[in-house]
Design a protein around this motif. Structure first.
Motif, PDB file in Angstrom:
ATOM      1  N   ILE A  34      29.171  23.285   6.136  1.00 16.60           N
ATOM      2  CA  ILE A  34      29.052  23.828   7.486  1.00 16.60           C
ATOM      3  C   ILE A  34      27.607  23.665   7.931  1.00 16.60           C
ATOM      4  N   GLY A  35      27.402  23.103   9.128  1.00 20.18           N
ATOM      5  CA  GLY A  35      26.080  23.021   9.708  1.00 20.18           C
ATOM      6  C   GLY A  35      25.405  21.674   9.469  1.00 20.18           C
ATOM      7  N   PRO A  36      24.151  21.620   9.939  1.00 24.71           N
ATOM      8  CA  PRO A  36      23.348  22.716  10.478  1.00 24.71           C
ATOM      9  C   PRO A  36      23.967  23.283  11.757  1.00 24.71           C
ATOM     10  N   ARG A 228      10.759  21.987  15.489  1.00 28.39           N
ATOM     11  CA  ARG A 228      11.748  21.732  14.435  1.00 28.39           C
ATOM     12  C   ARG A 228      13.110  22.308  14.807  1.00 28.39           C
ATOM     13  N   ILE A 229      13.125  23.541  15.304  1.00 27.75           N
ATOM     14  CA  ILE A 229      14.388  24.164  15.716  1.00 27.75           C
ATOM     15  C   ILE A 229      15.053  23.329  16.792  1.00 27.75           C
ATOM     16  N   ARG A 230      14.283  22.883  17.759  1.00 34.91           N
ATOM     17  CA  ARG A 230      14.846  22.081  18.860  1.00 34.91           C
ATOM     18  C   ARG A 230      15.386  20.744  18.359  1.00 34.91           C
ATOM     19  N   MET A 231      14.637  20.069  17.516  1.00 36.22           N
ATOM     20  CA  MET A 231      15.079  18.774  17.020  1.00 36.22           C
ATOM     21  C   MET A 231      16.321  18.903  16.129  1.00 36.22           C
ATOM     22  N   ARG A 235      19.956  17.310  16.969  1.00 33.69           N
ATOM     23  CA  ARG A 235      20.685  16.470  16.011  1.00 33.69           C
ATOM     24  C   ARG A 235      22.125  16.960  15.850  1.00 33.69           C
ATOM     25  N   THR A 236      22.299  18.260  15.736  1.00 31.88           N
ATOM     26  CA  THR A 236      23.643  18.820  15.604  1.00 31.88           C
ATOM     27  C   THR A 236      24.491  18.515  16.836  1.00 31.88           C
ATOM     28  N   LEU A 237      23.908  18.649  18.016  1.00 29.90           N
ATOM     29  CA  LEU A 237      24.649  18.374  19.254  1.00 29.90           C
ATOM     30  C   LEU A 237      25.007  16.896  19.360  1.00 29.90           C
ATOM     31  N   LEU A 238      24.103  16.021  18.940  1.00 36.11           N
ATOM     32  CA  LEU A 238      24.403  14.591  18.955  1.00 36.11           C
ATOM     33  C   LEU A 238      25.579  14.266  18.045  1.00 36.11           C
ATOM     34  N   MET A 239      25.626  14.926  16.896  1.00 34.04           N
ATOM     35  CA  MET A 239      26.637  14.628  15.889  1.00 34.04           C
ATOM     36  C   MET A 239      27.992  15.243  16.224  1.00 34.04           C
ATOM     37  N   THR A 240      27.993  16.408  16.887  1.00 38.88           N
ATOM     38  CA  THR A 240      29.238  17.173  17.032  1.00 38.88           C
ATOM     39  C   THR A 240      29.774  17.256  18.450  1.00 38.88           C
ATOM     40  N   ALA A 274      20.928   5.842  19.283  1.00 42.06           N
ATOM     41  CA  ALA A 274      21.155   5.120  18.032  1.00 42.06           C
ATOM     42  C   ALA A 274      21.450   6.088  16.888  1.00 42.06           C
ATOM     43  N   HIS A 275      20.755   7.215  16.877  1.00 41.90           N
ATOM     44  CA  HIS A 275      20.970   8.192  15.817  1.00 41.90           C
ATOM     45  C   HIS A 275      22.358   8.814  15.928  1.00 41.90           C
ATOM     46  N   ARG A 276      22.820   9.026  17.158  1.00 43.29           N
ATOM     47  CA  ARG A 276      24.172   9.577  17.344  1.00 43.29           C
ATOM     48  C   ARG A 276      25.213   8.646  16.729  1.00 43.29           C
TER      49      ARG A 276
END
Length: 290
Positions: A34-36, A228-231, A235-240, A274-276
């Motif tokens: 689960i997560g981040p 760091r929190i924002r990045m 990343r989580t939003l890009l992935m999910t 690209a990371h997404r």
């Protein structure tokens, strides 16, 4: 792959100092993670068997049978079951205008999120009874489930007070508590324009002193912590999600999507788009192997 879980939802949660929102039991798949992720409510997991790892604020904990780990509102967390010995756990989701203070009084907080050494069968039974109460439904179930949860917290408190769980109460200094509060505030407000000067003024400290103590306690400056929190959230939003880059930028506090993209590429060495593609491809590959 999803957990095999049973869950009971509170149909009429109160709005007082502490209430149980839901309770459940899970047998996780090997390597289930689960997560981040960030929640706007608290969760406590009582591990019945198996083992895994739990991470928060850059710290990683090994959590096994007989341990409980706490997730706090607004905190970025990650947890993963062991491949050979996945977790079975019971869990309670909660909220309340005094929930954080109740836990702090026990000695549990983002600084001490894992508790060991309590009577596992006792806590397991209380969690199970809370779930049964919620299954019955109605306003009475809210009161009953809260009662069982409070008794479980009392069991945790006994462990903390004797030091058997490795926690000896909240021994933090005033500035340490204020740094914790600042970190929590930055985490919860990461989607807004934030002034460290205003934060320092709100807490009653000069910016330089607060930044010095923040770095000493958290290992990074307030602005580095916020970035760091924002990045990590981006990343989580890009992935999910399927949000656009502009929407994700706004969701983590940046009005200028181009500026956000530059920061993101500097942080992850990859542009957001690209990371997404890479992240979602890895996610699909991981699922196909399970």
């Amino acid at each position: 792959m999803a957990e095999r879980a049973n869950i009971a939802i509170n149909e009429a949660p109160s709005r007082g100092e502490l209430t149980v929102l839901f309770s459940g039991q899970s047998n996780t798949e090997p390597g289930h993670r689960i997560g981040p992720t960030v929640h706007d409510y608290g969760i406590v997991h009582c591990v019945l068997s198996g083992k895994g790892k739990f991470a928060m604020r850059g710290q990683e904990f090994e959590v096994s049978a007989g341990d409980s780990f706490f997730i706090f509102p607004g905190e970025l967390v990650y947890y993963e079951a062991n491949e050979q010995h996945p977790w079975e756990y019971r869990w309670i989701g909660f909220r309340g205008n005094n929930a954080e203070q109740i836990l702090a009084n026990i000695g549990i907080g983002p600084h001490v999120p894992v508790l060991k050494g309590y009577r596992k069968h006792r806590v397991e039974a209380l969690f199970r009874n809370a779930m049964k109460a919620l299954h019955q439904g109605g306003e009475a179930s809210d009161i009953e489930a809260e009662g069982y949860f409070r008794v479980a917290l009392a069991e945790y408190a006994r462990v903390a007070s004797t030091g058997r769980g490795g926690s000896k109460g909240d021994m933090r200094t005033d500035i340490e508590r204020q740094v914790e509060q600042a970190a929590r505030w930055l985490t919860l407000q990461h989607d807004k324009a934030i002034s460290i000067d205003e934060l320092a003024h709100m807490l009653g400290y000069h910016r330089t002193y607060l930044s010095k103590m923040f770095r000493k306690q958290m290992g990074e400056s307030p602005m580095q912590f916020l970035l760091r929190i924002r990045m990590e959230r981006a990343r989580t939003l890009l992935m999910t999600t399927q949000l656009t880059i502009e929407q994700i930028a706004a969701s983590v506090g940046y009005e200028d999507a181009l500026y956000f993209s530059k920061l993101y590429k500097k942080w992850y060495t990859r542009a957001p788009t690209a990371h997404r593609i890479e992240l979602q491809s890895q996610q699909m590959t991981d699922c196909s192997y399970r």
